[in-house]
Design a protein around this motif. Structure first.
Motif, PDB file in Angstrom:
ATOM      1  N   GLY A 295     -11.318  61.841 -46.448  1.00  0.00           N
ATOM      2  CA  GLY A 295     -11.832  61.100 -45.520  1.00  0.00           C
ATOM      3  C   GLY A 295     -11.668  61.442 -43.951  1.00  0.00           C
ATOM      4  O   GLY A 295     -12.735  61.156 -43.336  1.00  0.00           O
ATOM      5  N   THR A 296     -10.758  62.175 -43.724  1.00  0.00           N
ATOM      6  CA  THR A 296     -10.509  62.759 -42.469  1.00  0.00           C
ATOM      7  C   THR A 296     -11.646  63.795 -41.960  1.00  0.00           C
ATOM      8  O   THR A 296     -12.171  63.451 -40.985  1.00  0.00           O
ATOM      9  CB  THR A 296      -9.043  63.190 -42.111  1.00  0.00           C
ATOM     10  OG1 THR A 296      -8.157  62.376 -42.452  1.00  0.00           O
ATOM     11  CG2 THR A 296      -8.840  63.532 -40.701  1.00  0.00           C
ATOM     12  N   VAL A 297     -11.838  64.648 -42.964  1.00  0.00           N
ATOM     13  CA  VAL A 297     -12.549  65.753 -42.617  1.00  0.00           C
ATOM     14  C   VAL A 297     -14.048  65.286 -42.541  1.00  0.00           C
ATOM     15  O   VAL A 297     -14.936  65.593 -41.777  1.00  0.00           O
ATOM     16  CB  VAL A 297     -12.499  66.893 -43.724  1.00  0.00           C
ATOM     17  CG1 VAL A 297     -13.471  67.873 -43.520  1.00  0.00           C
ATOM     18  CG2 VAL A 297     -11.052  67.646 -43.580  1.00  0.00           C
TER      19      VAL A 297
ATOM     20  N   ILE B 105      -4.212  56.572 -38.264  1.00  0.00           N
ATOM     21  CA  ILE B 105      -4.393  57.467 -37.033  1.00  0.00           C
ATOM     22  C   ILE B 105      -5.579  58.464 -37.215  1.00  0.00           C
ATOM     23  O   ILE B 105      -5.853  59.210 -36.180  1.00  0.00           O
ATOM     24  CB  ILE B 105      -2.986  58.301 -36.856  1.00  0.00           C
ATOM     25  CG1 ILE B 105      -2.745  58.872 -35.673  1.00  0.00           C
ATOM     26  CG2 ILE B 105      -2.857  59.241 -38.137  1.00  0.00           C
ATOM     27  CD1 ILE B 105      -2.759  58.183 -34.309  1.00  0.00           C
ATOM     28  N   ALA B 106      -5.928  58.734 -38.453  1.00  0.00           N
ATOM     29  CA  ALA B 106      -6.989  59.500 -38.646  1.00  0.00           C
ATOM     30  C   ALA B 106      -8.211  59.307 -37.794  1.00  0.00           C
ATOM     31  O   ALA B 106      -9.065  60.197 -37.496  1.00  0.00           O
ATOM     32  CB  ALA B 106      -7.431  59.708 -40.192  1.00  0.00           C
ATOM     33  N   THR B 107      -8.621  58.025 -37.783  1.00  0.00           N
ATOM     34  CA  THR B 107      -9.896  57.679 -37.086  1.00  0.00           C
ATOM     35  C   THR B 107      -9.886  58.426 -35.365  1.00  0.00           C
ATOM     36  O   THR B 107     -10.843  58.938 -34.959  1.00  0.00           O
ATOM     37  CB  THR B 107     -10.148  56.175 -36.753  1.00  0.00           C
ATOM     38  OG1 THR B 107      -9.593  55.450 -37.864  1.00  0.00           O
ATOM     39  CG2 THR B 107     -11.377  55.617 -36.478  1.00  0.00           C
TER      40      THR B 107
ATOM     41  N   GLY C 243     -16.749  51.986 -35.219  1.00  0.00           N
ATOM     42  CA  GLY C 243     -16.125  50.965 -35.879  1.00  0.00           C
ATOM     43  C   GLY C 243     -15.288  51.033 -37.112  1.00  0.00           C
ATOM     44  O   GLY C 243     -15.908  52.067 -37.769  1.00  0.00           O
ATOM     45  N   VAL C 244     -14.459  50.470 -37.360  1.00  0.00           N
ATOM     46  CA  VAL C 244     -13.579  50.704 -38.638  1.00  0.00           C
ATOM     47  C   VAL C 244     -13.597  49.264 -39.842  1.00  0.00           C
ATOM     48  O   VAL C 244     -13.351  48.079 -38.996  1.00  0.00           O
ATOM     49  CB  VAL C 244     -12.033  50.748 -38.304  1.00  0.00           C
ATOM     50  CG1 VAL C 244     -11.420  51.138 -39.550  1.00  0.00           C
ATOM     51  CG2 VAL C 244     -12.194  52.098 -37.582  1.00  0.00           C
ATOM     52  N   HIS C 245     -14.178  49.228 -40.541  1.00  0.00           N
ATOM     53  CA  HIS C 245     -14.177  48.105 -41.606  1.00  0.00           C
ATOM     54  C   HIS C 245     -12.834  47.770 -42.128  1.00  0.00           C
ATOM     55  O   HIS C 245     -12.443  48.161 -43.158  1.00  0.00           O
ATOM     56  CB  HIS C 245     -15.165  48.097 -42.627  1.00  0.00           C
ATOM     57  CG  HIS C 245     -16.559  48.575 -42.069  1.00  0.00           C
ATOM     58  ND1 HIS C 245     -17.200  47.948 -41.224  1.00  0.00           N
ATOM     59  CD2 HIS C 245     -17.528  49.630 -42.558  1.00  0.00           C
ATOM     60  CE1 HIS C 245     -18.495  48.379 -41.042  1.00  0.00           C
ATOM     61  NE2 HIS C 245     -18.716  49.552 -41.855  1.00  0.00           N
TER      62      HIS C 245
ATOM     63  N   THR D 293      -4.420  56.541 -52.456  1.00  0.00           N
ATOM     64  CA  THR D 293      -3.987  55.319 -52.279  1.00  0.00           C
ATOM     65  C   THR D 293      -5.072  54.287 -52.198  1.00  0.00           C
ATOM     66  O   THR D 293      -4.817  53.023 -52.059  1.00  0.00           O
ATOM     67  CB  THR D 293      -3.146  55.229 -50.849  1.00  0.00           C
ATOM     68  OG1 THR D 293      -4.148  55.609 -50.011  1.00  0.00           O
ATOM     69  CG2 THR D 293      -1.978  55.982 -50.885  1.00  0.00           C
ATOM     70  N   LYS D 294      -6.179  54.662 -52.053  1.00  0.00           N
ATOM     71  CA  LYS D 294      -7.557  53.705 -52.078  1.00  0.00           C
ATOM     72  C   LYS D 294      -7.820  53.302 -53.569  1.00  0.00           C
ATOM     73  O   LYS D 294      -7.516  53.800 -54.644  1.00  0.00           O
ATOM     74  CB  LYS D 294      -8.777  54.526 -51.613  1.00  0.00           C
ATOM     75  CG  LYS D 294      -8.616  55.056 -50.232  1.00  0.00           C
ATOM     76  CD  LYS D 294      -8.391  53.951 -49.195  1.00  0.00           C
ATOM     77  CE  LYS D 294      -8.386  54.413 -47.822  1.00  0.00           C
ATOM     78  NZ  LYS D 294      -6.692  55.317 -47.452  1.00  0.00           N
ATOM     79  N   PHE D 295      -8.204  52.077 -53.588  1.00  0.00           N
ATOM     80  CA  PHE D 295      -8.549  51.388 -54.862  1.00  0.00           C
ATOM     81  C   PHE D 295      -9.345  52.237 -55.860  1.00  0.00           C
ATOM     82  O   PHE D 295      -9.246  52.267 -57.179  1.00  0.00           O
ATOM     83  CB  PHE D 295      -9.104  49.986 -54.981  1.00  0.00           C
ATOM     84  CG  PHE D 295     -10.577  50.081 -54.783  1.00  0.00           C
ATOM     85  CD1 PHE D 295     -11.033  50.231 -53.770  1.00  0.00           C
ATOM     86  CD2 PHE D 295     -11.085  49.571 -55.867  1.00  0.00           C
ATOM     87  CE1 PHE D 295     -12.498  50.183 -53.561  1.00  0.00           C
ATOM     88  CE2 PHE D 295     -12.429  49.594 -55.772  1.00  0.00           C
ATOM     89  CZ  PHE D 295     -13.200  49.698 -54.677  1.00  0.00           C
TER      90      PHE D 295
ATOM     91  N   GLU E 138      -7.881  63.665 -53.752  1.00  0.00           N
ATOM     92  CA  GLU E 138      -7.980  63.539 -52.210  1.00  0.00           C
ATOM     93  C   GLU E 138      -9.653  63.550 -52.288  1.00  0.00           C
ATOM     94  O   GLU E 138     -10.296  63.981 -53.046  1.00  0.00           O
ATOM     95  CB  GLU E 138      -7.725  64.722 -51.379  1.00  0.00           C
ATOM     96  CG  GLU E 138      -6.100  64.720 -51.430  1.00  0.00           C
ATOM     97  CD  GLU E 138      -5.394  64.190 -50.229  1.00  0.00           C
ATOM     98  OE1 GLU E 138      -6.296  63.776 -49.340  1.00  0.00           O
ATOM     99  OE2 GLU E 138      -4.324  64.345 -49.757  1.00  0.00           O
ATOM    100  N   GLY E 139     -10.222  62.816 -51.045  1.00  0.00           N
ATOM    101  CA  GLY E 139     -11.756  63.058 -51.104  1.00  0.00           C
ATOM    102  C   GLY E 139     -12.209  62.001 -50.425  1.00  0.00           C
ATOM    103  O   GLY E 139     -11.629  61.103 -49.553  1.00  0.00           O
ATOM    104  N   GLY E 140     -13.379  62.176 -49.825  1.00  0.00           N
ATOM    105  CA  GLY E 140     -14.278  61.027 -48.945  1.00  0.00           C
ATOM    106  C   GLY E 140     -15.873  61.597 -49.141  1.00  0.00           C
ATOM    107  O   GLY E 140     -16.108  62.288 -49.984  1.00  0.00           O
TER     108      GLY E 140
HETATM  109  C1  LIG Z   1      -9.176  53.584 -41.855  1.00  0.00           C
HETATM  110  C2  LIG Z   1      -8.851  54.962 -42.288  1.00  0.00           C
HETATM  111  N1  LIG Z   1      -9.556  55.990 -41.851  1.00  0.00           N
HETATM  112  C3  LIG Z   1      -9.387  57.229 -42.285  1.00  0.00           C
HETATM  113  C4  LIG Z   1      -8.667  57.526 -43.247  1.00  0.00           C
HETATM  114  C5  LIG Z   1      -8.705  58.923 -43.711  1.00  0.00           C
HETATM  115  O1  LIG Z   1      -8.627  59.231 -45.066  1.00  0.00           O
HETATM  116  P1  LIG Z   1      -8.184  60.399 -45.927  1.00  0.00           P
HETATM  117  O2  LIG Z   1      -6.740  60.100 -46.109  1.00  0.00           O
HETATM  118  O3  LIG Z   1      -9.150  60.516 -46.958  1.00  0.00           O
HETATM  119  O4  LIG Z   1      -8.295  61.547 -45.010  1.00  0.00           O
HETATM  120  C6  LIG Z   1      -7.774  56.631 -43.699  1.00  0.00           C
HETATM  121  C7  LIG Z   1      -6.872  56.739 -45.036  1.00  0.00           C
HETATM  122  O5  LIG Z   1      -6.321  57.570 -45.712  1.00  0.00           O
HETATM  123  C8  LIG Z   1      -7.992  55.223 -43.414  1.00  0.00           C
HETATM  124  O6  LIG Z   1      -7.205  54.292 -43.744  1.00  0.00           O
END
Ligand SMILES: Cc1ncc(COP(=O)(O)O)c(C=O)c1O
Length: 403
Positions: free
Chosen positions: A76-78, A101-103, A144-146, A199-201, A206-208
């Motif tokens: 998700g971060t990348v 913090i990734a946002t 924005g973050v849902h 950790t996501k349901f 790893e992935g996004g």
């Molecule tokens: C709100 C939010 N943004 C971004 C991420 C980053 O995603 P990833 O862990 O897949 O890199 C996460 C959590 O993991 C998150 O909770």
């Protein structure tokens, strides 16, 4: 079942759970089907680089969401980093501080300044009125973050972005399978980004993914995900390695087949917590909007210490001793973490709701591995700790004085 302070493990009682209960235990889906897919990919020796599972996964997600493009990414971060770069964001971008913090890092990593905006305490998402006040000539976009899967005020944010000619992205890491006004998240802004972290349901280890209805943006994202290659030996732009591998895509395909089961269990758990925690003064179970589709993957409590007489942190200590690993998501807020703490030391003044909410939130375990009986036990412990708050405080203070 524990009913008094004396029974609590923090004061010598037997822990309620033998094994640690995590907030986000991975949901696996059908193991046989997953193993079949893994055998298939091992036999084919196509492990990554646009393999058949990756392609099928992207198509299935796009169809499920009703969106034109899904580009799967290694995290998700990348995915956030690529979406931000491909959208042309620079200068300053408005984001909530109350998020993972990734946002913020996905912006700062590219030397874009995250400008932290306060949230609406009712929804824990960006307050559009405050967003508009933070726009400067250097602002190029809003992310924005849902949070918790609850959609942002998308209409208001879209209106602001259009009026100020800003890009609008959504970090939808929590919101796979959730809707806004009946339409699934993934269809809004210039693009939306999901996380499929373990950790996501719904996870791919790893992935996004980046999803968008913008053809040009989708092409730019696809290029960036694969080093800028437009064909063999031909690189036409800067890029990175953001590809999702085949084993992750296999996990994603398998998880998609069980998605409704995952959501049903999360919903059952949510209703169970709601029932068990009803009428506990000072404890608010963050409400999912049941008029929309939701994934119910977070059980988020807000502890108002002025009413519970026990702080969120002490309650957490009590729960950890019982092997219930409740978490303070997203404490203390990005603005209080480095490098943002040093670079914007006065940010807290403009974030009063973020500051309050970050002090109150405690997330509890849920998911396929948590049963209704587990929830009854967890809630009984919370009730015992809060009803005996005076004794819990006294004992913890005595212990600290002796230490
Ligand atoms: C709100 C939010 N943004 C971004 C991420 C980053 O995603 P990833 O862990 O897949 O890199 C996460 C959590 O993991 C998150 O909770």
């Amino acid at each position: 079942m524990k009913s008094s302070v004396e029974d609590l493990a923090i004061f010598g009682g037997v822990p309620a759970f033998n094994e640690k209960l995590h907030v986000g235990r991975p949901n696996i889906g059908n193991r046989e089907r997953l193993l079949k897919r893994i055998n298939q990919l091992l036999d084919s020796k196509w492990l990554t680089n646009g393999g058949p599972f990756e392609q099928e996964f992207e198509q299935r997600v796009a169809t499920y969401l009703g969106v034109r493009h899904c580009i799967s990414i290694c995290s998700g971060t990348v995915a956030l980093e690529i979406a931000i770069r491909a959208s042309g964001l620079k200068g300053e971008v408005i984001v909530p501080s109350f998020t993972f913090i990734a946002t913020a890092h996905a912006l700062q990593w590219q030397e874009i300044t995250p400008v932290f905006c306060d949230i609406d305490p009712r929804t824990h998402t960006l307050d559009p009125v405050k967003v508009e006040r933070m726009i400067t000539p250097r602002t190029t976009g809003i992310v924005g973050v849902h949070l918790w899967g609850r959609s942002c005020e998308i209409k208001a944010l879209t209106d602001i972005a259009n009026r100020h000619r800003l890009k609008l992205l959504f970090d939808a890491a929590h919101a796979f399978g959730c809707s806004y006004e009946g339409r699934l998240i993934g269809n809004f802004g210039d693009a939306e980004v999901f996380s499929f972290h373990a950790t996501k349901f719904f996870n791919t280890f790893e992935g996004g993914a980046i999803v968008t209805n913008d053809d040009a943006l989708a092409s730019a994202v696809r290029l960036m995900r694969n080093f800028g290659f437009s064909g063999y030996d031909k690189v036409i732009s800067i890029g990175t390695n953001g590809k999702m591998n085949e084993i992750s895509a296999a996990m994603g395909l398998t998880g998609l087949e069980s998605l409704e089961d995952f959501i049903a269990v999360n919903y059952r758990n949510y209703k169970c917590y709601q029932h068990e925690l009803a009428d506990l003064p000072g404890v608010r179970l963050f409400p999912h909007d049941e008029t929309e589709r939701g994934n119910y993957q977070y059980i988020t409590l807000e502890i108002d210490e002025s009413l519970t007489q026990l702080s969120r942190d002490r309650l957490m200590q009590v729960l950890w001793a019982e092997n219930i690993l409740a978490r303070r998501y997203f404490y203390p807020g990005c603005h209080r973490m480095e490098p943002y703490r040093s670079s914007s030391s006065h940010a807290a003044q403009s974030l009063p709701e973020t500051e309050k909410v970050a002090e109150r939130v405690l997330c509890l375990p849920t998911g396929m591995s948590v049963t209704s009986t587990d929830i009854a036990v967890i809630c009984r412990i919370i009730r015992a700790a809060l009803q005996g708050s005076e004794a819990v405080n006294r004992r913890l203070e005595n212990r600290a004085a002796r230490a």
